[in-house]
Motif scaffolding. Structure first.
Motif, PDB file in Angstrom:
ATOM      1  N   LEU A  72      -2.168 -38.509  16.946  1.00  0.00           N
ATOM      2  CA  LEU A  72      -2.370 -37.066  17.046  1.00  0.00           C
ATOM      3  C   LEU A  72      -3.853 -36.752  17.123  1.00  0.00           C
ATOM      4  O   LEU A  72      -4.672 -37.444  16.528  1.00  0.00           O
ATOM      5  CB  LEU A  72      -1.745 -36.375  15.834  1.00  0.00           C
ATOM      6  N   HIS A  73      -4.160 -35.669  17.840  1.00  0.00           N
ATOM      7  CA  HIS A  73      -5.559 -35.307  18.051  1.00  0.00           C
ATOM      8  C   HIS A  73      -5.697 -33.784  18.043  1.00  0.00           C
ATOM      9  O   HIS A  73      -5.013 -33.094  18.795  1.00  0.00           O
ATOM     10  CB  HIS A  73      -6.015 -35.873  19.400  1.00  0.00           C
ATOM     11  N   VAL A  74      -6.576 -33.276  17.188  1.00  0.00           N
ATOM     12  CA  VAL A  74      -6.868 -31.834  17.136  1.00  0.00           C
ATOM     13  C   VAL A  74      -8.065 -31.560  18.034  1.00  0.00           C
ATOM     14  O   VAL A  74      -9.074 -32.252  17.965  1.00  0.00           O
ATOM     15  CB  VAL A  74      -7.179 -31.383  15.689  1.00  0.00           C
ATOM     16  N   CYS A  86      -5.492 -26.804  19.350  1.00  0.00           N
ATOM     17  CA  CYS A  86      -4.201 -27.428  19.603  1.00  0.00           C
ATOM     18  C   CYS A  86      -4.154 -28.798  18.941  1.00  0.00           C
ATOM     19  O   CYS A  86      -5.182 -29.389  18.615  1.00  0.00           O
ATOM     20  CB  CYS A  86      -3.900 -27.529  21.097  1.00  0.00           C
ATOM     21  N   LEU A  87      -2.935 -29.255  18.742  1.00  0.00           N
ATOM     22  CA  LEU A  87      -2.683 -30.603  18.268  1.00  0.00           C
ATOM     23  C   LEU A  87      -1.918 -31.292  19.394  1.00  0.00           C
ATOM     24  O   LEU A  87      -0.823 -30.860  19.760  1.00  0.00           O
ATOM     25  CB  LEU A  87      -1.854 -30.600  16.993  1.00  0.00           C
ATOM     26  N   VAL A  88      -2.520 -32.339  19.950  1.00  0.00           N
ATOM     27  CA  VAL A  88      -1.901 -33.075  21.041  1.00  0.00           C
ATOM     28  C   VAL A  88      -1.314 -34.356  20.481  1.00  0.00           C
ATOM     29  O   VAL A  88      -1.962 -35.064  19.706  1.00  0.00           O
ATOM     30  CB  VAL A  88      -2.920 -33.407  22.153  1.00  0.00           C
ATOM     31  N   GLU A 121      -1.775 -32.818   9.035  1.00  0.00           N
ATOM     32  CA  GLU A 121      -1.614 -33.490   7.748  1.00  0.00           C
ATOM     33  C   GLU A 121      -0.153 -33.573   7.319  1.00  0.00           C
ATOM     34  O   GLU A 121       0.242 -34.518   6.638  1.00  0.00           O
ATOM     35  CB  GLU A 121      -2.457 -32.794   6.679  1.00  0.00           C
ATOM     36  N   ARG A 122       0.646 -32.603   7.742  1.00  0.00           N
ATOM     37  CA  ARG A 122       2.065 -32.610   7.408  1.00  0.00           C
ATOM     38  C   ARG A 122       2.840 -33.582   8.311  1.00  0.00           C
ATOM     39  O   ARG A 122       3.749 -34.274   7.863  1.00  0.00           O
ATOM     40  CB  ARG A 122       2.632 -31.194   7.525  1.00  0.00           C
ATOM     41  N   VAL A 123       2.450 -33.673   9.591  1.00  0.00           N
ATOM     42  CA  VAL A 123       3.229 -34.412  10.581  1.00  0.00           C
ATOM     43  C   VAL A 123       2.790 -35.869  10.740  1.00  0.00           C
ATOM     44  O   VAL A 123       3.630 -36.761  10.893  1.00  0.00           O
ATOM     45  CB  VAL A 123       3.169 -33.675  11.935  1.00  0.00           C
ATOM     46  N   GLU A 175      -7.851 -24.536  10.741  1.00  0.00           N
ATOM     47  CA  GLU A 175      -7.173 -24.793   9.471  1.00  0.00           C
ATOM     48  C   GLU A 175      -5.673 -24.978   9.677  1.00  0.00           C
ATOM     49  O   GLU A 175      -5.061 -25.874   9.092  1.00  0.00           O
ATOM     50  CB  GLU A 175      -7.438 -23.659   8.468  1.00  0.00           C
ATOM     51  N   ASP A 176      -5.071 -24.121  10.514  1.00  0.00           N
ATOM     52  CA  ASP A 176      -3.634 -24.243  10.790  1.00  0.00           C
ATOM     53  C   ASP A 176      -3.327 -25.549  11.527  1.00  0.00           C
ATOM     54  O   ASP A 176      -2.340 -26.220  11.226  1.00  0.00           O
ATOM     55  CB  ASP A 176      -3.136 -23.055  11.612  1.00  0.00           C
ATOM     56  N   ALA A 177      -4.163 -25.908  12.500  1.00  0.00           N
ATOM     57  CA  ALA A 177      -3.953 -27.150  13.254  1.00  0.00           C
ATOM     58  C   ALA A 177      -4.059 -28.360  12.335  1.00  0.00           C
ATOM     59  O   ALA A 177      -3.234 -29.277  12.393  1.00  0.00           O
ATOM     60  CB  ALA A 177      -4.954 -27.251  14.398  1.00  0.00           C
ATOM     61  N   ARG A 178      -5.062 -28.368  11.468  1.00  0.00           N
ATOM     62  CA  ARG A 178      -5.233 -29.504  10.550  1.00  0.00           C
ATOM     63  C   ARG A 178      -4.108 -29.579   9.520  1.00  0.00           C
ATOM     64  O   ARG A 178      -3.663 -30.662   9.151  1.00  0.00           O
ATOM     65  CB  ARG A 178      -6.583 -29.434   9.859  1.00  0.00           C
ATOM     66  N   ALA A 179      -3.662 -28.430   9.040  1.00  0.00           N
ATOM     67  CA  ALA A 179      -2.556 -28.424   8.078  1.00  0.00           C
ATOM     68  C   ALA A 179      -1.301 -29.019   8.719  1.00  0.00           C
ATOM     69  O   ALA A 179      -0.580 -29.812   8.085  1.00  0.00           O
ATOM     70  CB  ALA A 179      -2.290 -27.001   7.586  1.00  0.00           C
TER      71      ALA A 179
END
Length: 138
Positions: free
Chosen positions: A19-21, A50-52, A79-81, A72-76
């Motif tokens: 995964l890449h932000v 985005c998260l690719v 971290e969950r996925v 912050e939303d992308a990183r959260a």
């Protein structure tokens, strides 16, 4: 970990996806598709986050992109996925009990697992490296 073979693919390591932000711009088209341009170097003023999700093979084909209004939303979400990514050693299934994110990061480091690096995917020279993905709206 060396190259791992699974279902006709050669994986860079045990993770089936990486995964890449990053920054992106998104355009909704009339045909029901979305065009996401991933900006690796120059961030346009109208860019979002985005998260690719890339398949963890030699050419790193993108398989999914999720859009976010904030880093912050992308990183959260990452971290969950990320700890739930399917693994070759688990016959393509995710871990039954995924590690907490900090332990997952330590596991990656202990196993010398590399994150996606767009610079490895482009020839030397050039500038403003971008990728374009077309997906159906969810």
């Amino acid at each position: 970990m060396g190259d791992l073979h699974f279902q006709g693919e050669v994986y860079n390591d045990d993770r089936m996806f990486v995964l890449h932000v990053c920054r992106c711009t998104v355009t909704a088209r009339d045909d029901g598709t979305m065009v996401t341009t991933i900006h690796h170097e120059v961030d346009p003023s109208d860019s979002r986050w985005c998260l690719v999700t890339y398949r963890n093979t030699a050419s790193y084909p993108a398989t999914r992109v999720d859009h976010f209004d904030s880093l912050e939303d992308a990183r959260a979400y990452l971290e969950r996925v990320e700890p739930t990514v399917p693994r070759v050693s688990l016959a393509g299934r995710p871990p039954v009990a995924p590690l907490p994110y900090d332990q997952f990061v330590a596991w990656k480091a202990a196993n010398d697992l590399k994150d996606y690096d767009y610079r490895q995917m482009y020839l030397p020279g050039g500038e403003n490296r971008c990728e374009t993905l077309i997906s159906t709206r969810r």
